[in-house]
Design a protein around this motif. Structure first.
Motif, PDB file in Angstrom:
ATOM      1  N   ALA A 103       0.938  -1.064   0.094  1.00  0.00           N
ATOM      2  CA  ALA A 103       0.006   0.015  -0.187  1.00  0.00           C
ATOM      3  C   ALA A 103       0.878   1.475  -0.051  1.00  0.00           C
ATOM      4  CB  ALA A 103      -1.001  -0.004   1.284  1.00  0.00           C
ATOM      5  N   TYR A 104       2.258   1.376   0.154  1.00  0.00           N
ATOM      6  CA  TYR A 104       2.858   2.319   0.029  1.00  0.00           C
ATOM      7  C   TYR A 104       3.038   3.182  -1.345  1.00  0.00           C
ATOM      8  CZ  TYR A 104       6.917   5.466   1.492  1.00  0.00           C
ATOM      9  OH  TYR A 104       7.606   6.477   1.737  1.00  0.00           O
ATOM     10  N   LYS A 105       2.434   4.299  -1.136  1.00  0.00           N
ATOM     11  CA  LYS A 105       2.337   5.402  -2.275  1.00  0.00           C
ATOM     12  C   LYS A 105       1.244   4.800  -3.256  1.00  0.00           C
ATOM     13  CE  LYS A 105       5.508   7.935  -0.668  1.00  0.00           C
ATOM     14  NZ  LYS A 105       5.138   9.143   0.023  1.00  0.00           N
ATOM     15  N   LEU A 106       0.302   3.938  -2.883  1.00  0.00           N
ATOM     16  CA  LEU A 106      -0.948   3.514  -3.865  1.00  0.00           C
ATOM     17  C   LEU A 106      -1.763   4.672  -3.690  1.00  0.00           C
ATOM     18  CD1 LEU A 106      -2.257   1.556  -5.622  1.00  0.00           C
ATOM     19  CD2 LEU A 106      -2.924   0.199  -3.511  1.00  0.00           C
ATOM     20  N   SER A 107      -2.084   5.364  -4.787  1.00  0.00           N
ATOM     21  CA  SER A 107      -3.080   6.420  -4.491  1.00  0.00           C
ATOM     22  C   SER A 107      -4.194   6.263  -4.882  1.00  0.00           C
ATOM     23  CB  SER A 107      -2.617   7.581  -5.411  1.00  0.00           C
ATOM     24  OG  SER A 107      -2.807   7.174  -6.938  1.00  0.00           O
ATOM     25  N   GLU A 108      -5.264   7.075  -4.296  1.00  0.00           N
ATOM     26  CA  GLU A 108      -6.544   7.167  -4.411  1.00  0.00           C
ATOM     27  C   GLU A 108      -7.127   6.963  -5.778  1.00  0.00           C
ATOM     28  OE1 GLU A 108     -10.883   8.327  -2.618  1.00  0.00           O
ATOM     29  OE2 GLU A 108      -9.079   8.813  -1.380  1.00  0.00           O
ATOM     30  N   ALA A 109      -6.512   7.833  -6.661  1.00  0.00           N
ATOM     31  CA  ALA A 109      -6.676   7.749  -8.079  1.00  0.00           C
ATOM     32  C   ALA A 109      -6.446   6.268  -8.901  1.00  0.00           C
ATOM     33  CB  ALA A 109      -6.067   8.858  -8.872  1.00  0.00           C
ATOM     34  N   MET A 110      -5.462   5.846  -8.126  1.00  0.00           N
ATOM     35  CA  MET A 110      -4.867   4.505  -8.688  1.00  0.00           C
ATOM     36  C   MET A 110      -5.976   3.313  -8.259  1.00  0.00           C
ATOM     37  SD  MET A 110      -0.869   4.618  -7.961  1.00  0.00           S
ATOM     38  CE  MET A 110      -0.301   3.435  -8.543  1.00  0.00           C
ATOM     39  N   LEU A 111      -6.315   3.616  -6.878  1.00  0.00           N
ATOM     40  CA  LEU A 111      -7.364   2.636  -6.686  1.00  0.00           C
ATOM     41  C   LEU A 111      -8.854   2.718  -7.354  1.00  0.00           C
ATOM     42  CD1 LEU A 111      -6.712   2.722  -2.740  1.00  0.00           C
ATOM     43  CD2 LEU A 111      -6.754   0.498  -4.088  1.00  0.00           C
ATOM     44  N   GLU A 112      -9.188   3.861  -7.635  1.00  0.00           N
ATOM     45  CA  GLU A 112     -10.338   4.304  -8.265  1.00  0.00           C
ATOM     46  C   GLU A 112     -10.173   3.578  -9.660  1.00  0.00           C
ATOM     47  OE1 GLU A 112     -13.470   7.767  -9.247  1.00  0.00           O
ATOM     48  OE2 GLU A 112     -11.518   8.260  -8.290  1.00  0.00           O
ATOM     49  N   ALA A 113      -9.161   3.704 -10.483  1.00  0.00           N
ATOM     50  CA  ALA A 113      -9.058   3.287 -11.777  1.00  0.00           C
ATOM     51  C   ALA A 113      -9.028   1.672 -11.719  1.00  0.00           C
ATOM     52  CB  ALA A 113      -7.268   3.748 -12.443  1.00  0.00           C
ATOM     53  N   GLN A 120     -11.598  -6.488  -7.678  1.00  0.00           N
ATOM     54  CA  GLN A 120     -12.844  -7.064  -6.675  1.00  0.00           C
ATOM     55  C   GLN A 120     -12.449  -6.919  -5.297  1.00  0.00           C
ATOM     56  OE1 GLN A 120     -12.837 -10.137  -9.417  1.00  0.00           O
ATOM     57  NE2 GLN A 120     -15.209 -10.261  -8.990  1.00  0.00           N
ATOM     58  N   GLY A 121     -11.075  -6.818  -5.139  1.00  0.00           N
ATOM     59  CA  GLY A 121     -10.715  -6.947  -3.711  1.00  0.00           C
ATOM     60  C   GLY A 121      -9.170  -6.466  -3.642  1.00  0.00           C
ATOM     61  N   LEU A 122      -8.867  -6.094  -2.448  1.00  0.00           N
ATOM     62  CA  LEU A 122      -7.249  -5.439  -2.087  1.00  0.00           C
ATOM     63  C   LEU A 122      -7.023  -6.084  -0.645  1.00  0.00           C
ATOM     64  CD1 LEU A 122      -5.274  -3.898  -3.514  1.00  0.00           C
ATOM     65  CD2 LEU A 122      -5.812  -1.891  -1.923  1.00  0.00           C
ATOM     66  N   GLY A 123      -5.929  -6.646  -0.695  1.00  0.00           N
ATOM     67  CA  GLY A 123      -5.326  -7.260   0.401  1.00  0.00           C
ATOM     68  C   GLY A 123      -4.331  -6.422   0.907  1.00  0.00           C
ATOM     69  N   VAL A 124      -4.460  -5.820   2.157  1.00  0.00           N
ATOM     70  CA  VAL A 124      -3.290  -4.835   2.466  1.00  0.00           C
ATOM     71  C   VAL A 124      -2.505  -5.392   3.634  1.00  0.00           C
ATOM     72  CG1 VAL A 124      -2.927  -2.541   3.497  1.00  0.00           C
ATOM     73  CG2 VAL A 124      -4.747  -2.935   1.994  1.00  0.00           C
ATOM     74  N   SER A 125      -1.198  -5.275   3.526  1.00  0.00           N
ATOM     75  CA  SER A 125      -0.478  -6.100   4.368  1.00  0.00           C
ATOM     76  C   SER A 125      -0.223  -5.024   5.504  1.00  0.00           C
ATOM     77  CB  SER A 125       1.051  -6.295   3.980  1.00  0.00           C
ATOM     78  OG  SER A 125       0.810  -7.475   2.889  1.00  0.00           O
ATOM     79  N   ARG A 148      -4.199   4.620   5.124  1.00  0.00           N
ATOM     80  CA  ARG A 148      -4.895   5.582   4.414  1.00  0.00           C
ATOM     81  C   ARG A 148      -5.502   4.712   3.094  1.00  0.00           C
ATOM     82  NH1 ARG A 148      -3.458   6.790  -0.372  1.00  0.00           N
ATOM     83  NH2 ARG A 148      -1.571   5.842  -0.342  1.00  0.00           N
ATOM     84  N   VAL A 149      -4.969   3.755   2.720  1.00  0.00           N
ATOM     85  CA  VAL A 149      -5.497   2.817   1.456  1.00  0.00           C
ATOM     86  C   VAL A 149      -6.668   2.088   2.181  1.00  0.00           C
ATOM     87  CG1 VAL A 149      -5.053   0.941  -0.194  1.00  0.00           C
ATOM     88  CG2 VAL A 149      -3.254   2.731   0.204  1.00  0.00           C
ATOM     89  N   LEU A 150      -6.596   1.715   3.051  1.00  0.00           N
ATOM     90  CA  LEU A 150      -7.714   1.027   3.614  1.00  0.00           C
ATOM     91  C   LEU A 150      -9.071   2.002   3.887  1.00  0.00           C
ATOM     92  CD1 LEU A 150      -6.702  -1.380   6.666  1.00  0.00           C
ATOM     93  CD2 LEU A 150      -7.498  -2.028   4.277  1.00  0.00           C
ATOM     94  N   ASP A 151      -8.651   3.196   4.120  1.00  0.00           N
ATOM     95  CA  ASP A 151      -9.988   4.225   4.226  1.00  0.00           C
ATOM     96  C   ASP A 151     -10.270   4.588   2.816  1.00  0.00           C
ATOM     97  OD1 ASP A 151     -11.392   6.281   5.796  1.00  0.00           O
ATOM     98  OD2 ASP A 151     -10.214   7.676   4.393  1.00  0.00           O
ATOM     99  N   ALA A 152      -9.618   4.464   1.867  1.00  0.00           N
ATOM    100  CA  ALA A 152      -9.788   4.964   0.530  1.00  0.00           C
ATOM    101  C   ALA A 152     -10.720   3.788  -0.152  1.00  0.00           C
ATOM    102  CB  ALA A 152      -8.523   5.114  -0.294  1.00  0.00           C
ATOM    103  N   LEU A 158     -14.703  -0.584  -2.533  1.00  0.00           N
ATOM    104  CA  LEU A 158     -13.767  -1.820  -2.764  1.00  0.00           C
ATOM    105  C   LEU A 158     -13.625  -2.524  -1.417  1.00  0.00           C
ATOM    106  CD1 LEU A 158     -11.881  -2.750  -5.084  1.00  0.00           C
ATOM    107  CD2 LEU A 158      -9.984  -1.489  -4.371  1.00  0.00           C
ATOM    108  N   ILE A 159     -13.880  -4.021  -1.557  1.00  0.00           N
ATOM    109  CA  ILE A 159     -13.797  -4.779  -0.389  1.00  0.00           C
ATOM    110  C   ILE A 159     -12.326  -4.741  -0.280  1.00  0.00           C
ATOM    111  CG2 ILE A 159     -14.024  -7.151   0.422  1.00  0.00           C
ATOM    112  CD1 ILE A 159     -16.367  -7.470  -1.585  1.00  0.00           C
ATOM    113  N   ALA A 160     -12.086  -4.880   1.000  1.00  0.00           N
ATOM    114  CA  ALA A 160     -10.735  -4.462   1.591  1.00  0.00           C
ATOM    115  C   ALA A 160     -10.294  -5.761   2.707  1.00  0.00           C
ATOM    116  CB  ALA A 160     -10.400  -3.355   2.307  1.00  0.00           C
TER     117      ALA A 160
END
Length: 401
Positions: A103-113, A120-125, A148-152, A158-160
């Motif tokens: 998740a380091y430097k994974l921007s909200e714009a990238m997540l939206e894209a 369908q889902g993102l696993g954050v370490s 921050r990425v979990l909040d985004a 997006l299922i986290a």
């Protein structure tokens, strides 16, 4: 299988037909973190990573084989410039697509894209509270970035989920960490033991000892029940278990106890340069079936010995305590990765709750001690010795109290 079951849930038909239901695909070894426990020693991309065209062909081949979910990993998957193209192609091929990230430097714009592409889902370490996480991940601020990425993800719908490495130092923090994860909106929390591979061999002080499972497993059971009350499902990784008193609790009453290592039966691990394995974590040197550049995936899957070892496997390769265990024929030594990384051979896994409890009845416990360092290559292993010793009197007294 119920309609709300994960598509990667393996059915009896899948087991009998050896369908590669779930694929974990390292699309690059490039990474922007410096994790002390990284088994693949990620950082720089591999010398000859698959091109976009080659990746799209891999996706086609996996769909033809019956794969239902592909999870993209790294390194750090989004470091690869065409990662969104791959997400979109996986979804267009009719397969589910998830991703694991630091998740380091994974921007909200990238997540939206990514969500628009079909992710369908993102696993954050997250490997502990802020000081411990940042220490283990090797980059100050990485804990704040993960939250921050979990909040985004929550804002984007997006299922986290959260993945946590169980190291020697994280146990006291797990309760507080669960509250953080729950408050951040994650729905699933998968935990797995840190394994003696790559960077973790260099920093073997972070490894849990087998006897620590006597404390860890009841704690995880308590957290599992508490998590259900909070809407957070704690799930065990393949090296959490086995056959102890809590196995059915978190594996579910419909699945019961641990069913044995699925590597090469219903799982494929794929490296960024095309190397194919039965599990993404196994030592490449001993378990690679060759490259998808050299042969069709279906051909490798059907016939290569490196992918066959679990399909007709009995108990002949079990040794040590696992060879005499009551559950030997079902468990077959538990997680291949965990045992093989320690001893250079599968079939004797000291990280087993049932085993820890049986040994404790005799007043003994097991400890692993490093004998040799790991090489510099990705997925390199060292060598460890297994020592059986009396349980210290102070610990026996504490358990009795």
């Amino acid at each position: 299988m119920s309609d709300d079951s994960p598509r990667r849930r393996v059915t009896l038909r899948d087991q009998l037909d050896c369908v590669p239901v779930y694929v974990v695909w390292e699309i690059t070894l490039g990474c922007n973190l410096k994790c002390l426990h990284c088994g693949s020693r990620a950082g720089h991309k591999r010398a000859a990573e698959l091109s976009t065209a080659e990746c799209l062909d891999v996706i086609r081949q996996l769909a033809d084989l019956g794969t239902r979910e592909i999870s993209l990993i790294g390194g750090e998957a989004f470091v690869r410039k065409d990662w969104l193209t791959l997400v979109r192609a996986v979804r267009e091929a009719g397969m589910d697509c998830t991703m694991q990230t630091g998740a380091y430097k994974l921007s909200e714009a990238m997540l939206e894209a990514a969500a628009q592409a079909g992710l369908q889902g993102l696993g954050v370490s997250i490997d502990g509270l802020q000081p411990l996480h940042d220490h283990l991940r090797g980059v100050p601020g990485s804990y704040a970035e993960a939250l921050r990425v979990l909040d985004a993800c929550r804002r984007l719908g997006l299922i986290a989920s959260v993945n946590t490495q169980i190291t020697a130092t994280v146990m006291p923090e797990l309760g507080a960490l669960m509250d953080v994860i729950s408050d951040a909106g994650a729905k699933y929390w998968q935990v797995q033991l840190t394994v003696a591979m790559g960077n973790a061999v260099d920093h073997d002080e972070i490894l849990l000892q087998p006897y620590d499972l006597a404390t860890l497993m009841p704690l995880l059971a308590q957290l599992h029940e508490r998590g259900r009350e909070q809407g957070l499902l704690l799930l065990p990784g393949n090296n959490i278990g086995y056959f102890g008193p809590y196995d059915a609790l978190w594996r579910g009453p419909d699945r019961g106890h641990y069913p044995g290592c699925p590597a090469g039966q219903n799982v494929i691990g794929l490296e960024a340069d095309g190397a194919l394995k039965g599990c993404p974590s196994l030592a490449t040197e001993r378990y690679s079936a060759g490259s998808v550049r050299d042969a069709p995936i279906a051909e490798l899957w059907a016939s290569h010995p490196a992918l066959q070892f679990n399909r007709e496997r009995g108990v002949a390769d079990l040794w040590g305590h696992c060879a005499t265990c009551y559950y030997a024929e079902v468990c077959r030594g538990g997680c291949t990765w965990t045992a093989d990384s320690l001893f250079g051979r599968r079939g004797n896994n000291p990280y087993c709750h049932h085993r820890v409890l049986k040994l404790a009845e005799r007043g003994v416990r097991e400890r692993v001690v490093k004998l040799a360092d790991a090489g510099d290559s990705p997925f390199a292993t060292g060598l460890f010795e297994l020592i059986e010793e009396p349980i210290p009197a102070t610990e026996s007294l504490a358990a009795a109290l």
